[in-house]
Design a protein around this motif. Structure first.
Motif, PDB file in Angstrom:
ATOM      1  N   ALA A  89       3.039  -2.188   2.958  1.00 19.97           N
ATOM      2  CA  ALA A  89       2.298  -1.795   4.164  1.00 19.97           C
ATOM      3  C   ALA A  89       1.734  -3.022   4.883  1.00 19.97           C
ATOM      4  O   ALA A  89       1.837  -3.136   6.109  1.00 19.97           O
ATOM      5  CB  ALA A  89       1.179  -0.818   3.808  1.00 19.97           C
ATOM      6  N   GLN A  90       1.180  -3.944   4.106  1.00 19.51           N
ATOM      7  CA  GLN A  90       0.634  -5.170   4.709  1.00 19.51           C
ATOM      8  C   GLN A  90       1.739  -5.962   5.400  1.00 19.51           C
ATOM      9  O   GLN A  90       1.570  -6.445   6.517  1.00 19.51           O
ATOM     10  CB  GLN A  90      -0.050  -6.013   3.640  1.00 19.51           C
ATOM     11  CG  GLN A  90      -0.692  -7.263   4.204  1.00 19.51           C
ATOM     12  CD  GLN A  90      -1.445  -8.063   3.154  1.00 19.51           C
ATOM     13  OE1 GLN A  90      -1.255  -7.876   1.953  1.00 19.51           O
ATOM     14  NE2 GLN A  90      -2.299  -8.953   3.610  1.00 19.51           N
ATOM     15  N   ALA A  91       2.900  -6.087   4.754  1.00 20.13           N
ATOM     16  CA  ALA A  91       4.011  -6.846   5.337  1.00 20.13           C
ATOM     17  C   ALA A  91       4.542  -6.188   6.609  1.00 20.13           C
ATOM     18  O   ALA A  91       4.938  -6.873   7.553  1.00 20.13           O
ATOM     19  CB  ALA A  91       5.131  -6.991   4.313  1.00 20.13           C
ATOM     20  N   VAL A  92       4.549  -4.851   6.637  1.00 22.28           N
ATOM     21  CA  VAL A  92       5.033  -4.125   7.813  1.00 22.28           C
ATOM     22  C   VAL A  92       3.969  -4.119   8.914  1.00 22.28           C
ATOM     23  O   VAL A  92       4.288  -3.971  10.090  1.00 22.28           O
ATOM     24  CB  VAL A  92       5.481  -2.692   7.422  1.00 22.28           C
ATOM     25  CG1 VAL A  92       5.868  -1.866   8.642  1.00 22.28           C
ATOM     26  CG2 VAL A  92       6.653  -2.749   6.436  1.00 22.28           C
ATOM     27  N   GLY A  93       2.712  -4.308   8.516  1.00 24.03           N
ATOM     28  CA  GLY A  93       1.627  -4.362   9.497  1.00 24.03           C
ATOM     29  C   GLY A  93       1.056  -3.000   9.836  1.00 24.03           C
ATOM     30  O   GLY A  93       0.596  -2.776  10.957  1.00 24.03           O
ATOM     31  N   VAL A  94       1.096  -2.084   8.869  1.00 26.77           N
ATOM     32  CA  VAL A  94       0.557  -0.740   9.068  1.00 26.77           C
ATOM     33  C   VAL A  94      -0.278  -0.352   7.857  1.00 26.77           C
ATOM     34  O   VAL A  94      -0.157  -0.962   6.793  1.00 26.77           O
ATOM     35  CB  VAL A  94       1.691   0.309   9.272  1.00 26.77           C
ATOM     36  CG1 VAL A  94       2.493   0.005  10.527  1.00 26.77           C
ATOM     37  CG2 VAL A  94       2.603   0.400   8.051  1.00 26.77           C
ATOM     38  N   SER A  95      -1.089   0.695   8.013  1.00 24.47           N
ATOM     39  CA  SER A  95      -1.784   1.229   6.846  1.00 24.47           C
ATOM     40  C   SER A  95      -0.765   2.060   6.050  1.00 24.47           C
ATOM     41  O   SER A  95       0.229   2.521   6.612  1.00 24.47           O
ATOM     42  CB  SER A  95      -2.988   2.067   7.271  1.00 24.47           C
ATOM     43  OG  SER A  95      -2.544   3.240   7.928  1.00 24.47           O
ATOM     44  N   PRO A  96      -0.994   2.248   4.750  1.00 26.38           N
ATOM     45  CA  PRO A  96      -0.020   2.954   3.915  1.00 26.38           C
ATOM     46  C   PRO A  96       0.356   4.349   4.407  1.00 26.38           C
ATOM     47  O   PRO A  96       1.480   4.796   4.205  1.00 26.38           O
ATOM     48  CB  PRO A  96      -0.703   3.026   2.549  1.00 26.38           C
ATOM     49  CG  PRO A  96      -1.597   1.825   2.522  1.00 26.38           C
ATOM     50  CD  PRO A  96      -2.095   1.700   3.942  1.00 26.38           C
ATOM     51  N   ASP A  97      -0.581   5.042   5.088  1.00 27.35           N
ATOM     52  CA  ASP A  97      -0.317   6.408   5.526  1.00 27.35           C
ATOM     53  C   ASP A  97      -0.040   6.534   7.024  1.00 27.35           C
ATOM     54  O   ASP A  97       0.028   7.641   7.553  1.00 27.35           O
ATOM     55  CB  ASP A  97      -1.483   7.319   5.109  1.00 27.35           C
ATOM     56  CG  ASP A  97      -1.585   7.403   3.590  1.00 27.35           C
ATOM     57  OD1 ASP A  97      -0.544   7.579   2.928  1.00 27.35           O
ATOM     58  OD2 ASP A  97      -2.704   7.269   3.062  1.00 27.35           O
ATOM     59  N   HIS A  98       0.156   5.393   7.691  1.00 25.59           N
ATOM     60  CA  HIS A  98       0.506   5.383   9.114  1.00 25.59           C
ATOM     61  C   HIS A  98       1.959   5.823   9.272  1.00 25.59           C
ATOM     62  O   HIS A  98       2.840   5.354   8.549  1.00 25.59           O
ATOM     63  CB  HIS A  98       0.300   3.971   9.678  1.00 25.59           C
ATOM     64  CG  HIS A  98       0.626   3.848  11.134  1.00 25.59           C
ATOM     65  ND1 HIS A  98      -0.270   4.182  12.110  1.00 25.59           N
ATOM     66  CD2 HIS A  98       1.757   3.427  11.763  1.00 25.59           C
ATOM     67  CE1 HIS A  98       0.289   3.969  13.290  1.00 25.59           C
ATOM     68  NE2 HIS A  98       1.513   3.518  13.108  1.00 25.59           N
ATOM     69  N   LYS A  99       2.229   6.724  10.215  1.00 28.25           N
ATOM     70  CA  LYS A  99       3.609   7.175  10.437  1.00 28.25           C
ATOM     71  C   LYS A  99       4.444   6.025  10.996  1.00 28.25           C
ATOM     72  O   LYS A  99       4.016   5.317  11.914  1.00 28.25           O
ATOM     73  CB  LYS A  99       3.651   8.362  11.398  1.00 28.25           C
ATOM     74  CG  LYS A  99       3.234   9.638  10.739  1.00 28.25           C
ATOM     75  CD  LYS A  99       3.545  10.846  11.589  1.00 28.25           C
ATOM     76  CE  LYS A  99       3.218  12.075  10.757  1.00 28.25           C
ATOM     77  NZ  LYS A  99       3.290  13.295  11.503  1.00 28.25           N
ATOM     78  N   ILE A 100       5.630   5.859  10.405  1.00 26.07           N
ATOM     79  CA  ILE A 100       6.558   4.830  10.863  1.00 26.07           C
ATOM     80  C   ILE A 100       7.914   5.474  11.145  1.00 26.07           C
ATOM     81  O   ILE A 100       8.213   6.568  10.653  1.00 26.07           O
ATOM     82  CB  ILE A 100       6.723   3.682   9.835  1.00 26.07           C
ATOM     83  CG1 ILE A 100       7.247   4.206   8.499  1.00 26.07           C
ATOM     84  CG2 ILE A 100       5.419   2.913   9.672  1.00 26.07           C
ATOM     85  CD1 ILE A 100       7.621   3.114   7.504  1.00 26.07           C
TER      86      ILE A 100
END
Length: 138
Positions: A89-100
């Motif tokens: 999640a950190q590498a993608v730049g989102v919170s773990p539960d953020h929709k991607i």
């Protein structure tokens, strides 16, 4: 690859995909030496398989968060899944539960890179390898 490389890198399978499906680009059966994990002829084919799996997670299983994806990719009975989720999640730049949306290359590329790094302790592939892998995945 020398023996000291991580297993996923040696197998051209940087996502450490278990044996089972007959993926495109697999090493011929007679030449396979890993009883547990797929061995691909090039990293592009291993990354192609990762792309297809991640797309299927979203399309077939409705998994559209890093938390949902990694819980399926690396289940808690085999992994420290929460640490894996947090690092991806950190590498993608989102919170773990953020929709991607894994159909968006701005999400897919860092997601692939983060999974590869977590699985192997390194991410040795250049942008060109990912471009070829995505091309193979269609």
């Amino acid at each position: 690859m020398q023996q000291s490389s991580p297993r996923g890198i040696r197998n051209n399978n940087p996502g450490n995909i278990g044996r089972g499906d007959e993926w495109k680009g697999l090493v011929p059966t007679a030449q396979r030496t890993d009883k547990s994990f797929c061995q691909f002829t090039s990293p592009e084919y291993g990354i192609r398989a990762m792309v297809i799996i991640l797309r299927n997670y979203q399309r077939k299983h409705g998994l559209n968060t890093v938390s949902g994806i990694i819980n399926r990719w690396a289940p808690p009975n085999e992994n420290n899944t929460q640490a894996y989720i947090n690092s991806v999640a950190q590498a993608v730049g989102v919170s773990p539960d953020h929709k991607i949306d894994v159909g968006d290359s701005r999400i897919m590329l860092p997601l692939l890179e983060a999974i590869i790094k977590h699985e192997n302790g390194q991410q040795p592939y250049g942008f060109d390898v990912f471009v070829r892998a995505l091309g193979l995945a269609g």
